[in-house]
Design a protein around this motif. Structure first.
Motif, PDB file in Angstrom:
ATOM      1  N   LEU A 250      22.963 -18.444 -25.203  1.00 49.29           N
ATOM      2  CA  LEU A 250      23.785 -18.828 -26.345  1.00 49.29           C
ATOM      3  C   LEU A 250      25.195 -18.259 -26.280  1.00 49.29           C
ATOM      4  O   LEU A 250      26.157 -18.919 -26.688  1.00 49.29           O
ATOM      5  N   LEU A 251      25.337 -17.031 -25.794  1.00 48.85           N
ATOM      6  CA  LEU A 251      26.615 -16.325 -25.853  1.00 48.85           C
ATOM      7  C   LEU A 251      27.273 -16.129 -24.493  1.00 48.85           C
ATOM      8  O   LEU A 251      28.415 -15.661 -24.432  1.00 48.85           O
ATOM      9  N   GLY A 252      26.555 -16.458 -23.433  1.00 53.89           N
ATOM     10  CA  GLY A 252      27.037 -16.111 -22.103  1.00 53.89           C
ATOM     11  C   GLY A 252      26.647 -14.677 -21.778  1.00 53.89           C
ATOM     12  O   GLY A 252      26.338 -13.892 -22.683  1.00 53.89           O
ATOM     13  N   LEU A 253      26.668 -14.333 -20.495  1.00 50.71           N
ATOM     14  CA  LEU A 253      26.228 -13.000 -20.082  1.00 50.71           C
ATOM     15  C   LEU A 253      27.096 -11.902 -20.688  1.00 50.71           C
ATOM     16  O   LEU A 253      26.579 -10.930 -21.252  1.00 50.71           O
ATOM     17  N   SER A 254      28.405 -12.041 -20.611  1.00 50.25           N
ATOM     18  CA  SER A 254      29.282 -10.996 -21.146  1.00 50.25           C
ATOM     19  C   SER A 254      29.164 -10.901 -22.656  1.00 50.25           C
ATOM     20  O   SER A 254      29.225  -9.803 -23.228  1.00 50.25           O
ATOM     21  N   GLY A 255      28.976 -12.030 -23.325  1.00 51.91           N
ATOM     22  CA  GLY A 255      28.796 -12.019 -24.777  1.00 51.91           C
ATOM     23  C   GLY A 255      27.519 -11.302 -25.183  1.00 51.91           C
ATOM     24  O   GLY A 255      27.498 -10.557 -26.172  1.00 51.91           O
ATOM     25  N   ALA A 256      26.458 -11.518 -24.415  1.00 55.90           N
ATOM     26  CA  ALA A 256      25.188 -10.844 -24.695  1.00 55.90           C
ATOM     27  C   ALA A 256      25.327  -9.338 -24.470  1.00 55.90           C
ATOM     28  O   ALA A 256      24.829  -8.528 -25.256  1.00 55.90           O
ATOM     29  N   GLN A 257      25.986  -8.963 -23.388  1.00 54.52           N
ATOM     30  CA  GLN A 257      26.183  -7.536 -23.099  1.00 54.52           C
ATOM     31  C   GLN A 257      27.013  -6.859 -24.189  1.00 54.52           C
ATOM     32  O   GLN A 257      26.734  -5.733 -24.582  1.00 54.52           O
ATOM     33  N   GLN A 258      28.035  -7.555 -24.696  1.00 50.69           N
ATOM     34  CA  GLN A 258      28.851  -6.997 -25.763  1.00 50.69           C
ATOM     35  C   GLN A 258      28.057  -6.879 -27.056  1.00 50.69           C
ATOM     36  O   GLN A 258      28.211  -5.908 -27.812  1.00 50.69           O
ATOM     37  N   THR A 259      27.181  -7.838 -27.315  1.00 46.48           N
ATOM     38  CA  THR A 259      26.315  -7.776 -28.500  1.00 46.48           C
ATOM     39  C   THR A 259      25.405  -6.557 -28.439  1.00 46.48           C
ATOM     40  O   THR A 259      25.238  -5.839 -29.426  1.00 46.48           O
ATOM     41  N   ALA A 260      24.814  -6.313 -27.275  1.00 49.46           N
ATOM     42  CA  ALA A 260      23.938  -5.149 -27.113  1.00 49.46           C
ATOM     43  C   ALA A 260      24.715  -3.854 -27.348  1.00 49.46           C
ATOM     44  O   ALA A 260      24.225  -2.938 -28.029  1.00 49.46           O
ATOM     45  N   LYS A 261      25.918  -3.778 -26.805  1.00 47.61           N
ATOM     46  CA  LYS A 261      26.739  -2.576 -26.992  1.00 47.61           C
ATOM     47  C   LYS A 261      27.087  -2.369 -28.465  1.00 47.61           C
ATOM     48  O   LYS A 261      27.030  -1.245 -28.981  1.00 47.61           O
ATOM     49  N   SER A 262      27.425  -3.439 -29.147  1.00 45.21           N
ATOM     50  CA  SER A 262      27.766  -3.342 -30.571  1.00 45.21           C
ATOM     51  C   SER A 262      26.570  -2.871 -31.396  1.00 45.21           C
ATOM     52  O   SER A 262      26.722  -2.064 -32.330  1.00 45.21           O
ATOM     53  N   LEU A 263      25.394  -3.338 -31.053  1.00 45.51           N
ATOM     54  CA  LEU A 263      24.183  -2.918 -31.756  1.00 45.51           C
ATOM     55  C   LEU A 263      23.915  -1.424 -31.550  1.00 45.51           C
ATOM     56  O   LEU A 263      23.507  -0.725 -32.481  1.00 45.51           O
ATOM     57  N   ILE A 264      24.128  -0.943 -30.337  1.00 47.64           N
ATOM     58  CA  ILE A 264      23.931   0.482 -30.075  1.00 47.64           C
ATOM     59  C   ILE A 264      24.965   1.311 -30.833  1.00 47.64           C
ATOM     60  O   ILE A 264      24.655   2.396 -31.341  1.00 47.64           O
ATOM     61  N   ASP A 265      26.184   0.813 -30.936  1.00 43.83           N
ATOM     62  CA  ASP A 265      27.199   1.504 -31.746  1.00 43.83           C
ATOM     63  C   ASP A 265      26.732   1.610 -33.200  1.00 43.83           C
ATOM     64  O   ASP A 265      26.906   2.650 -33.850  1.00 43.83           O
TER      65      ASP A 265
END
Length: 293
Positions: A250-265
């Motif tokens: 849905l978001l692309g690989l980089s978008g998914a990785q950024q989502t995961a980072k934001s959730l950890i923040d």
């Protein structure tokens, strides 16, 4: 510090699981062997780790948490056994080893999953001198809710129904919060029930749990693309090959990785509001999106 704690808690819960399964009679040795294969196949023991680590942070003795840690891993193991079945994901490898229906047979795998599920509730409801009956009842209720229609099973059904279809991000988020996040949240909740915390502290802990639960599944989606079969212990790209709905899709690989980072923040922000030494838990949260397995 984190690596040592993960190993310590892995060994502790594996010892508990072995003892609980071995204590069953030998009426059906094949089924018993299949249960051990599914429950002791290896793995990160993320959910038991959270039970122990959060409980320890809240000053709960580890021997008050053994039953909870073993019970939640029984539920997780049962879900993986059934998830790997031909009628669901049809996987032949789990953690680099044959799945239960391959190592034994499909009927035995179904029964092994069923038996581990019921063992979880036998374990968590067993008489416990250090816990009050009201605490154990709350634990049983939390585990049942997280495992069933309102949690993991409901999420798995959503996942199956979303295969070969396009779903929006809100639906995918709900799917992941149920399928994976509910049991991770439950691990934190079990530790909370065993401890004494304020309502505010409980809210912050559950906020942390929700964030890492979703981040964990997003990272799993990412690893399906970037990690090797040897690293993840199952065929690389299996989700893509099965046309499952994922964050990278849905978001692309980089978008998914950024989502995961934001959730950890978000998770780290919730931890920072607690009056405890949460260094180990913070390290674990970062590990969620740094792992390759």
């Amino acid at each position: 510090m984190l690596a040592e704690a993960i190993i310590q808690y892995q060994q502790r819960v594996d010892k508990q699981l072995t003892e609980f399964i071995d204590s069953q009679n030998d009426t059906e040795p094949k089924l018993k062997a299949a249960m051990k294969h599914g429950a002791l196949l290896g793995g990160k023991r993320i959910r038991p780790f959270l039970v122990y680590a959060i409980g320890d942070m809240l000053n709960v003795p580890l021997n008050h948490l053994d039953h909870c840690a073993a019970a939640i891993e029984c539920i997780h193991a049962y879900s993986l056994i059934h998830d790997d079945l031909p009628a669901m994901d049809n996987d032949e490898l789990r953690r680099g080893k044959p799945t239960v229906h391959i190592a034994f047979d499909e009927a035995t795998a179904i029964l092994a999953g069923d038996a581990l599920q019921t063992l979880a509730f036998e374990v968590i409801s067993a008489e416990h001198s250090q816990l009050q009956a009201s605490q154990q009842l709350a634990m049983v209720r939390a585990l049942a809710k997280a495992s069933g229609y309102q949690g993991m099973c409901g999420g798995q059904s959503m996942d199956l129904n979303a295969t070969d279809k396009e779903i929006d991000l809100a639906t995918l988020k709900q799917l992941h919060r149920l399928k994976t996040g509910a049991l991770i949240r439950c691990a934190v909740e079990l530790a909370i029930i065993a401890a004494e915390v304020t309502d505010s502290q409980r809210d912050h802990l559950l906020e942390f749990a929700d964030a890492i639960g979703l981040a964990f599944q997003v990272q799993d989606d990412v690893l399906d693309i970037i990690a090797s079969t040897e690293e993840i212990g199952k065929p690389q790209g299996s989700d893509s090959d099965s046309n499952k709905s994922t964050y990278p899709k849905l978001l692309g690989l980089s978008g998914a990785q950024q989502t995961a980072k934001s959730l950890i923040d978000d998770a780290l922000s919730a931890l920072a509001k607690l009056p405890y030494n949460s260094q180990l838990i913070a390290e674990f949260a970062r590990f969620i999106i740094e792992r390759r397995v």
